[in-house]
Structure formats: structure tokens, C-alpha cells
Design a protein around this motif. Structure first.
Motif, PDB file in Angstrom:
ATOM      1  N   ARG A  26       0.814  -1.211   0.000  1.00 24.94           N
ATOM      2  CA  ARG A  26       0.000   0.000   0.000  1.00 24.94           C
ATOM      3  C   ARG A  26       0.852   1.267   0.000  1.00 24.94           C
ATOM      4  O   ARG A  26       0.497   2.275  -0.607  1.00 24.94           O
ATOM      5  N   ASP A  76      -4.032  -5.736  -6.926  1.00 24.63           N
ATOM      6  CA  ASP A  76      -5.041  -4.729  -6.563  1.00 24.63           C
ATOM      7  C   ASP A  76      -4.422  -3.614  -5.730  1.00 24.63           C
ATOM      8  O   ASP A  76      -4.673  -2.419  -5.959  1.00 24.63           O
ATOM      9  N   ARG A 128      -1.334  -2.650  -5.558  1.00 25.86           N
ATOM     10  CA  ARG A 128      -0.416  -1.825  -6.344  1.00 25.86           C
ATOM     11  C   ARG A 128      -1.175  -0.852  -7.246  1.00 25.86           C
ATOM     12  O   ARG A 128      -0.766   0.305  -7.417  1.00 25.86           O
ATOM     13  N   GLN A 129      -2.288  -1.312  -7.797  1.00 29.41           N
ATOM     14  CA  GLN A 129      -3.099  -0.421  -8.635  1.00 29.41           C
ATOM     15  C   GLN A 129      -3.697   0.710  -7.798  1.00 29.41           C
ATOM     16  O   GLN A 129      -3.731   1.871  -8.231  1.00 29.41           O
ATOM     17  N   GLN A 130      -4.163   0.357  -6.581  1.00 31.06           N
ATOM     18  CA  GLN A 130      -4.722   1.389  -5.704  1.00 31.06           C
ATOM     19  C   GLN A 130      -3.661   2.419  -5.323  1.00 31.06           C
ATOM     20  O   GLN A 130      -3.924   3.626  -5.286  1.00 31.06           O
ATOM     21  N   ALA A 170      -1.052   3.213  -7.087  1.00 29.58           N
ATOM     22  CA  ALA A 170      -0.696   3.996  -8.270  1.00 29.58           C
ATOM     23  C   ALA A 170      -1.687   5.122  -8.536  1.00 29.58           C
ATOM     24  O   ALA A 170      -1.337   6.144  -9.128  1.00 29.58           O
ATOM     25  N   ARG A 171      -2.931   4.932  -8.093  1.00 25.08           N
ATOM     26  CA  ARG A 171      -3.960   5.951  -8.332  1.00 25.08           C
ATOM     27  C   ARG A 171      -3.893   7.103  -7.332  1.00 25.08           C
ATOM     28  O   ARG A 171      -4.575   8.107  -7.499  1.00 25.08           O
ATOM     29  N   LYS A 172      -3.110   6.934  -6.277  1.00 22.49           N
ATOM     30  CA  LYS A 172      -3.055   7.979  -5.250  1.00 22.49           C
ATOM     31  C   LYS A 172      -2.194   9.159  -5.703  1.00 22.49           C
ATOM     32  O   LYS A 172      -1.250   9.010  -6.448  1.00 22.49           O
TER      33      LYS A 172
END
Length: 562
Positions: A485, A554, A556-558, A560-562
Motif C-alpha cells: 500500500r 489490486d 499496487r493499482q490502488q 498507483a492511483r493515489k
């Protein structure tokens, strides 16, 4: 109390201390032996027909066994360890007992008191060491005071908010002979709620539209569970349980809301925030239950009825609309005397909504890979004895049984609310020693198992057969989750290299099983149970599925969106 000695003949301090344990009704003691308390060991030898002394392999394991015994019986678990390193190893179990409100008495051998403050071999000041993690710490240097101080230690461990007491015993004191009678337990009436408080609670409930009950705490009796269940069912109240307190309420009932703790369902958290009355019975409403102190307004915008045995805990964080200082079993007796509700409550639709969120939460998703752990755990649940005892370690794996399994009222679920790894295996051994006829199941990750898994040797020595489920994903999963995270893809310090867990248990002469696919867990468990031996079932889970809600991809994608 015919077991209490009134003989004024001289006895050694070691014998007096062992006799003091008998006088307090102790039936089991868990130890790693040490030269600092040889005389107590000799006293226990003389009382071997009254107290079963369990020899363990590591002090943390011994104290966790004692803590599990205390959780199950409501009486103080007793552990004995030697000075210095032994006491340091034991400290984690004391911290577990403190945060879990478990009655515990830890006896620590100590240096000769004439050598105090010289930094003698293995010298530690236990009052300073344990001062913040125990209810009371004392040292006995006068053999004549052993009955007095040991009786007080047991009183403190069980009074108010239960917890651990540490008693250091100086070495030469144990050898001295004195004439002193034993002291038994005091017959103390528990704190009972006032009739006015019960009336006010009912009046508050009558005005509520969206009430929520939260159950927690320790030393619940079977009768108390029944009374509180009947109170909640008769009024159709939605019931949540505090962190790792699943066995306080039958989770199959249609008013069960789920568990408020680490990894709590977002749906339940949302409902708790919508509640207009919280009935907190036995729980401190601590950090895990309150979702990091974010669940309620601390000034009391949401009315809280807080029932707890220690007045100092009521209002410590959340200001209640009504605080009731009462021991949980005494409170249940007061509940049983309340009049039956008249007619259907106005919040029945609300209760159905809350329970529906729990039902949805417990539905097993379609996970990738050959093993769907959610469905396997639910299949296991269906074949378990109605009085099975679970001990649970710390780690992400522990959120799976919380979400997908349903404890019944006669089952027990023991887990460290302080998040201590290495708890489950010794606790399962302790529960099996306490109740040999009940099935004892440890739930532990691969990281936690190798912290105290060697205690399985104690099970063989004690002649008991717990069943250990090791969830193996080759990592410290909780830390990896947080790592992904915050620092996605930068894996550091969380990868594990593991042995063959089935061969590990087989090397002791136990039963080993490997589960890798759907449909394998229940047969493996049944074979383990039928073997009559201590057993380890290695469950190899998908390391990519790092939580029951998210994969590593999931997370890592979350990030990356931050």
C-alpha cells in the motif's frame, strides 16, 4: 476449604508457595524450569496430586498456555519462569493477558535479595519491567508473607477488569522455614448494576430507532451467554462482537451483525455509524473495536450505554450517556430479571438490514487458484463439533475465519487482541490440557507457527492432541499488505522460506496433512482427528491473494492511483 492447611509446623518458602497455589484452587501450572525456583518445583512435586505441572519449551509458550487456561476457565492461569531471560521471554504473554483482560498469575524466580542492585547474574527489577503491562507487580522476600501476598495476587487478577499479576520470589526466601497458615480465596460479591441504571437503560432503548449491541470482555460464563442472547433475541437487537470475541454470541442467529475489529466489514462499520444507541456490554470499546477511535464521537453524540467492571475504563475515551459499573455475569443476572418486551420493536427492519450486510459479507467470492479458502473454511465449519475450541494467531489469515465462519454459543474462540504472533499453537495446547475431551484447533500463519511451533513437543509430553492449521503463503502477509500500500513493488523483509510442515510434525511422531486444492481440507481434518495424534495441516494458499478482499496487484493499482 478442607484443602487449606492450618498446620503451624514450619515449611520451606517453596512448599508454602506451592501450598498457596493449592489453597487458591489452582489445578494446572505451566512452566519452563529454572534454578531460581527449585524449591517451588519441589513444593509442586509434593502437590502433584492436586496441580498438574506442564513442562514447556519456551517461556512465551508457557505463559500463552496459562493465558488460554485463564480465558477458558475465568480463573487465573498460572505460569512459572526463571529470572532474567526467562522473565523477558514471558513478557509477551503478560501483555496478551493485559490487553485481553485475562486473569493470570506469573511467578518469576529472583536473585537472592541480599544481592539486589549489584547487577547480579540475571538480575532484573520486575516492578519496573512489568509495571506498565501488569495490574500489579510484587516481590516476596519474606516467606511468612507468601500466603498473604499470593492471596492478594489472585484477588487482583480477578477483580474489576481482570488481568495479569507478576510475583517475583527471591531465591533464598524459598529455602527459609516458617510457620504460617495458608489463606484461601475470599468470597466477594461482584459489582452489580443498580436498579436505577437498568431502568434508565430500558428507557433509552425504548426511544431508540437504530440500536446496536456490542459484546466483548472476558470471564463470560455459559449462563451469561445464554441470558444475553435471550435478551437480544427477544428484543430483535442486532449484535456485533468485539475484536476476537466471536464466541460470545451465536453467529448463526438472524440478528448477528458481525465482528467489529481488525478487518471489519465496511458495511457493518457504516451501520455502526448510523446507530442511534450503542449498548456496549463488557467491551472497553478499544482501538480495534472503534476502528482507530473513529467509529463514534468522543463527546457522546451517539448515546452509549457502557457496561464494564472497572469504573476507570468507563468514559476513558468515549463519554457514555450511561455508564454502568458491573461485572458481566452480575449484569447478566440483572438482565434476566427485566420484564419481557411488549410487542414487536420498531427497529426490526433495521436489524434485518444489519444482518443482511453480515450475510452478504460471509458469501464466498470466486477466488483465483486451486484453493478457495473461504469455501473450504465454511465446509470445515459444517463438520466441527458444537463445542470445538479455536485458538487464533495474528496475521492476515485470521481475517478469513472472522469473515467466513460462524462460531456457535458453545464453541470458544481465543485470540490475542494485542496482535501477538506465536499465540495460537501454545494456546491450543493449553486449551487441550484444560479440556482434554474437546477438539482444539489452532489457526496460525507460517510466520507465527515458526515462532512457537516447537511447543508441539509439549503436546506430546502432556499426552494431548491439538490440530494445527498452518496457512502458508511464504510471507509475513500483514506487513506485505501494508508494504504494497505504501511502497508498492518494493518488497523488503517480508519474504519467508519455510520447511515442509507435514514432515515437521511427523518428525515428532504426529500426523501431517497437506491441503492445496478445493475439497481437501475437510477430509484432511477428519483424518487428523481420527489419528488421535497432535496434527499439523499445512494449507498452501495463494500468496497473490494477500487479503480476503484484495490481491497484491489490486493494492499496487490502488497505490498507483493515489
Amino acid at each position: 476449604m478442607d484443602s487449606i492447611s492450618t498446620d503451624t509446623a514450619t515449611r520451606t518458602g517453596g512448599q508454602i508457595l506451592a501450598d498457596a497455589l493449592v489453597a487458591q484452587g489452582v489445578t494446572h501450572a505451566f512452566c519452563v524450569p529454572g534454578e531460581s525456583y527449585l524449591d517451588v518445583l519441589d513444593g509442586l512435586y509434593a502437590n502433584s496430586d492436586k496441580i498438574e505441572l506442564v513442562t514447556c519449551r519456551f517461556e512465551a509458550g508457557a505463559v500463552n498456555m496459562a493465558e488460554a487456561h485463564g480465558k477458558l476457565t475465568g480463573r487465573p492461569g498460572v505460569a512459572l519462569v526463571t529470572r532474567g531471560p526467562g522473565a523477558c521471554h514471558a513478557a509477551i504473554g503478560v501483555h496478551v493477558a493485559m490487553q485481553d483482560s485475562t486473569p493470570l498469575v506469573l511467578i518469576v524466580g529472583q536473585i537472592p535479595f541480599e544481592e539486589t542492585d549489584r547487577e547480579s547474574f540475571q538480575e532484573v527489577d520486575y516492578r519496573r519491567m512489568f509495571g506498565s503491562v501488569a495490574k500489579w507487580v510484587t516481590q516476596i522476600d519474606d516467606a511468612a508473607r507468601i500466603p498473604e501476598l499470593m492471596a492478594h495476587a489472585f484477588d487482583v487478577a480477578t477483580s474489576g477488569r481482570p488481568g495479569p499479576v507478576v510475583v517475583a520470589i527471591s531465591e533464598e526466601m524459598q529455602k527459609r522455614r516458617v510457620a504460617v497458615p495458608d489463606i484461601g480465596p475470599a468470597d466477594v460479591a461482584p459489582a452489580y448494576p443498580s436498579p436505577a441504571a437498568m431502568d434508565k437503560m430500558l428507557a433509552m432503548l425504548e426511544k431508540a430507532e437504530r440500536p446496536l449491541v456490542v459484546l466483548g470482555g472476558s470471564r463470560w460464563t455459559e449462563e451469561t451467554r445464554r441470558i444475553i442472547r435471550e435478551f437480544c433475541v427477544a428484543r430483535d437487537l442486532p449484535v456485533a462482537v468485539a475484536f476476537r470475541r466471536q464466541s460470545l454470541f451465536d453467529c448463526r442467529l438472524p440478528n448477528y451483525a458481525g465482528d467489529l475489529g481488525v478487518g471489519a466489514d465496511a458495511g457493518l462499520v457504516a451501520k455502526a455509524k448510523q446507530a442511534d444507541l450503542i449498548l456496549a456490554f463488557g467491551t472497553r470499546i478499544g482501538e480495534p473495536v472503534s476502528q482507530g477511535y473513529t467509529l463514534f464521537d468522543m463527546a457522546g453524540a451517539t448515546p452509549i450505554v457502557h457496561v464494564y467492571p472497572d469504573q476507570a475504563e468507563i468514559g476513558r475515551v468515549y463519554r457514555p450517556a450511561l455508564g454502568v459499573t458491573a461485572e458481566i455475569n452480575a449484569f447478566a443476572q440483572a438482565l434476566a430479571k427485566l420484564p419481557a418486551p411488549a410487542g414487536a420493536p420498531r427497529w426490526s427492519a433495521w436489524t434485518k438490514e444489519v444482518h443482511a450486510a453480515r450475510v452478504k459479507q460471509a458469501e464466498a467470492p470466486d477466488y483465483e487458484g486451486p484453493l478457495n479458502l473461504a469455501r473450504e473454511l465454511q465446509a470445515l465449519e459444517a463438520v466441527l463439533p458444537p463445542d470445538a475450541i479455536f485458538t487464533c494467531d495474528a496475521g492476515n489469515f485470521a481475517t478469513w475465519p472472522n469473515r467466513f465462519m460462524h462460531m456457535t454459543e458453545k464453541q470458544e474462540f481465543l485470540g490475542p487482541t494485542n496482535g501477538a504472533m506465536g499465540y495460537a499453537v501454545p494456546a491450543a495446547i493449553g486449551t487441550k490440557i484444560t479440556y482434554p475431551d474437546r477438539v482444539s484447533i489452532a489457526l496460525v500463519g507460517d510466520g507465527g507457527f515458526l515462532m512457537t511451533g516447537q511447543e508441539i513437543a509439549t503436546a506430546f509430553q502432556a499426552g494431548v492432541a491439538p490440530i494445527v492449521l498452518v496457512f502458508n503463503n511464504g510471507m509475513y502477509g500483514t506487513i506485505r499488505m501494508y508494504q504494497e500500500r505504501v511502497y508498492p513493488g518494493r518488497v523488503s523483509g517480508t519474504k519467508l522460506t519455510n520447511p515442509d510442515f507435514t514432515k515437521f510434525i511427523e518428525s515428532f511422531g504426529g500426523h501431517g496433512e497437506l491441503v492445496e486444492r478445493d475439497g481437501e481440507l475437510v477430509p484432511a481434518f477428519q483424518r487428523a482427528l481420527a489419528s488421535g495424534k497432535p496434527a499439523v495441516i499445512e494449507v498452501r494458499v495463494n500468496p497473490e491473494q494477500v487479503t480476503h478482499r484484495a490481491t497484491i496487484a489490486d493494492l499496487r493499482q490502488q497505490a498507483a492511483r493515489k
